[in-house]
Design a protein around this motif. Structure first.
Motif, mmCIF file in Angstrom:
data_model
loop_
_atom_site.group_PDB
_atom_site.id
_atom_site.type_symbol
_atom_site.label_atom_id
_atom_site.label_comp_id
_atom_site.label_asym_id
_atom_site.label_seq_id
_atom_site.Cartn_x
_atom_site.Cartn_y
_atom_site.Cartn_z
ATOM 1 N N PHE A 91 0.812 -1.212 0.000
ATOM 2 C CA PHE A 91 0.000 0.000 0.000
ATOM 3 C C PHE A 91 0.850 1.269 0.000
ATOM 4 N N GLY A 92 1.931 1.280 0.784
ATOM 5 C CA GLY A 92 2.782 2.465 0.843
ATOM 6 C C GLY A 92 1.996 3.710 1.203
ATOM 7 N N THR A 93 2.020 4.724 0.331
ATOM 8 C CA THR A 93 1.223 5.940 0.518
ATOM 9 C C THR A 93 0.067 6.004 -0.477
ATOM 10 N N ALA A 94 -0.179 4.900 -1.190
ATOM 11 C CA ALA A 94 -1.180 4.899 -2.254
ATOM 12 C C ALA A 94 -2.581 4.647 -1.703
ATOM 13 N N ASP A 95 -3.586 4.917 -2.543
ATOM 14 C CA ASP A 95 -4.970 4.600 -2.205
ATOM 15 C C ASP A 95 -5.150 3.076 -2.187
ATOM 16 N N PHE A 96 -6.108 2.593 -1.402
ATOM 17 C CA PHE A 96 -6.344 1.153 -1.349
ATOM 18 C C PHE A 96 -7.785 0.885 -0.907
ATOM 19 N N SER A 97 -8.201 -0.365 -1.065
ATOM 20 C CA SER A 97 -9.528 -0.804 -0.629
ATOM 21 C C SER A 97 -9.410 -2.167 0.038
ATOM 22 N N ILE A 98 -10.277 -2.406 1.006
ATOM 23 C CA ILE A 98 -10.347 -3.679 1.703
ATOM 24 C C ILE A 98 -11.777 -4.184 1.614
ATOM 25 N N GLU A 99 -11.926 -5.439 1.201
ATOM 26 C CA GLU A 99 -13.248 -6.048 1.063
ATOM 27 C C GLU A 99 -13.302 -7.321 1.902
ATOM 28 N N PHE A 100 -14.370 -7.485 2.671
ATOM 29 C CA PHE A 100 -14.484 -8.705 3.460
ATOM 30 C C PHE A 100 -15.945 -8.997 3.790
ATOM 31 N N ILE A 101 -16.233 -10.282 3.962
ATOM 32 C CA ILE A 101 -17.529 -10.720 4.465
ATOM 33 C C ILE A 101 -17.272 -11.315 5.841
ATOM 34 N N LEU A 102 -17.990 -10.794 6.839
ATOM 35 C CA LEU A 102 -17.710 -11.148 8.225
ATOM 36 C C LEU A 102 -19.021 -11.271 9.003
ATOM 37 N N ASP A 103 -19.099 -12.312 9.804
ATOM 38 C CA ASP A 103 -20.217 -12.484 10.730
ATOM 39 C C ASP A 103 -19.633 -12.486 12.133
ATOM 40 N N GLN A 104 -19.715 -11.356 12.824
ATOM 41 C CA GLN A 104 -19.199 -11.262 14.186
ATOM 42 C C GLN A 104 -20.233 -11.823 15.163
ATOM 43 N N ASP A 105 -19.744 -12.621 16.111
ATOM 44 C CA ASP A 105 -20.636 -13.233 17.093
ATOM 45 C C ASP A 105 -21.025 -12.256 18.195
ATOM 46 N N ALA A 106 -20.040 -11.497 18.692
ATOM 47 C CA ALA A 106 -20.270 -10.654 19.860
ATOM 48 C C ALA A 106 -19.070 -9.730 20.051
ATOM 49 N N ASP A 107 -19.174 -8.861 21.063
ATOM 50 C CA ASP A 107 -18.037 -8.037 21.461
ATOM 51 C C ASP A 107 -16.974 -8.909 22.115
ATOM 52 N N ASN A 108 -15.714 -8.556 21.878
ATOM 53 C CA ASN A 108 -14.645 -9.129 22.670
ATOM 54 C C ASN A 108 -14.541 -8.321 23.960
ATOM 55 N N SER A 109 -13.653 -8.706 24.848
ATOM 56 C CA SER A 109 -13.541 -7.980 26.112
ATOM 57 C C SER A 109 -12.972 -6.582 25.916
ATOM 58 N N SER A 110 -12.191 -6.403 24.855
ATOM 59 C CA SER A 110 -11.690 -5.069 24.527
ATOM 60 C C SER A 110 -12.253 -4.683 23.155
ATOM 61 N N ASP A 111 -11.438 -4.650 22.111
ATOM 62 C CA ASP A 111 -11.921 -4.307 20.774
ATOM 63 C C ASP A 111 -11.908 -5.531 19.868
ATOM 64 N N ASN A 112 -12.663 -5.446 18.780
ATOM 65 C CA ASN A 112 -12.622 -6.467 17.740
ATOM 66 C C ASN A 112 -11.699 -5.977 16.631
ATOM 67 N N GLU A 113 -10.455 -6.439 16.642
ATOM 68 C CA GLU A 113 -9.493 -6.017 15.629
ATOM 69 C C GLU A 113 -9.673 -6.869 14.381
ATOM 70 N N ILE A 114 -10.023 -6.207 13.289
ATOM 71 C CA ILE A 114 -10.351 -6.899 12.048
ATOM 72 C C ILE A 114 -9.111 -7.164 11.215
ATOM 73 N N TYR A 115 -8.212 -6.176 11.133
ATOM 74 C CA TYR A 115 -7.049 -6.285 10.236
ATOM 75 C C TYR A 115 -5.919 -5.417 10.740
ATOM 76 N N THR A 116 -4.694 -5.945 10.639
ATOM 77 C CA THR A 116 -3.486 -5.178 10.940
ATOM 78 C C THR A 116 -2.491 -5.411 9.807
ATOM 79 N N SER A 117 -1.923 -4.332 9.284
ATOM 80 C CA SER A 117 -1.106 -4.446 8.071
ATOM 81 C C SER A 117 0.236 -5.109 8.299
ATOM 82 N N GLN A 118 0.749 -5.064 9.528
ATOM 83 C CA GLN A 118 1.984 -5.781 9.828
ATOM 84 C C GLN A 118 2.018 -6.122 11.310
ATOM 85 N N ILE A 119 2.641 -7.226 11.613
ATOM 86 C CA ILE A 119 2.535 -7.795 12.948
ATOM 87 C C ILE A 119 3.341 -7.015 13.983
#
Length: 259
Positions: free
Chosen positions: A48-76
């Motif tokens: 991605f660098g500094t360029a435009d980008f798009s993310i597409e996903f189909i997700l069925d979340q069950d519930a809240d986690n104890s903190s946040d629901n992190e969907i995606y992180t670009s690097q570990i």
């Protein structure tokens, strides 16, 4: 003799692709327990660098986690990290560029229990737009992120999900990333019939993970149908309806000779 005209009417009620993935018998997606993750085989931030980008996903979340629901992180690990989060405390979809947060005022909890198609388009010098089932549900100005180079000095892998207390609890049915802005028409096409323009298949569609895959051996390797490498699932990721391997059951053929 006249020429017959054929018109294909794509579904707009519930989304053709959502129905097909959920009702299919080929694995029906990957369920993530608390703390489970899917490690991508490449550094998406560098793409991605500094360029435009798009993310597409189909997700069925069950519930809240104890903190946040992190969907995606670009690097570990490292700096210049992109993170997309269902923020539980604020009831927003949070986009973080190098720890600077931009919140789209959309509460995902209303979608819990239902497979939902999302697209997040990020114009680095203007707006980020969140689409739900083909329709825009919120925007936020992210122009302040334009100088953040997501790949600067960082070659670590990206991942879906997260550590205990922060990961998504639920089922992913699709994950795609694009190194371009999807137009509103392209978002609609992705929602209605999962189409990927042939010109984008090996150029702009960076990741196309087959999460509703037939996998008799329950392998932790997830196939990518685009140019980027496969992904590896951690403990806590499982197929909703795994396919049984033939050699685990008796196979009997009776009556006529099989042809």
């Amino acid at each position: 003799m006249g020429i017959a005209t054929y018109s294909y009417n794509r579904s707009t009620s519930g989304g053709e692709i959502i129905r097909e993935l959920v009702n299919a018998s080929d694995g029906q997606g990957l369920h993530f327990a608390n703390g489970a993750a899917l490690l991508l085989a490449y550094a998406s931030g560098g793409v991605f660098g500094t360029a435009d980008f798009s993310i597409e996903f189909i997700l069925d979340q069950d519930a809240d986690n104890s903190s946040d629901n992190e969907i995606y992180t670009s690097q570990i690990a490292g700096s210049n990290v992109l993170k997309v989060t269902n923020s539980i405390g604020s009831n927003v979809v949070r986009i973080s560029f190098d720890s600077t947060n931009y919140d789209i005022a959309y509460d995902m909890s209303g979608d819990y229990g239902t497979p939902t198609h999302y697209v997040l388009t990020c114009d680095r010098s203007a707006l980020a737009t969140l689409y739900k089932n083909g329709n825009s549900v919120g925007t936020i100005d992210i122009s302040g992120s334009s100088a953040v180079n997501l790949g600067n000095g960082n070659t670590a892998n990206g991942y879906l999900g997260g550590v205990s207390g922060y990961g998504v609890i639920g089922t992913y049915y699709r994950w795609r990333t694009w190194k371009k802005l999807l137009s509103a028409a392209e978002v609609t096409a992705c929602y209605e019939n999962a189409s990927v323009p042939i010109t984008d298949q090996w150029s702009n569609c960076v990741t196309d993970l087959d999460l509703a895959f037939a996998n008799p051996e329950m392998s932790l390797q997830i196939q990518s149908r685009s140019g980027a490498g496969d992904a590896t699932a951690s403990v806590g990721v499982s197929q909703v309806t795994p396919i049984e391997a033939v050699n685990t059951n008796k196979l009997a053929v009776g009556g006529t000779t099989p042809r």
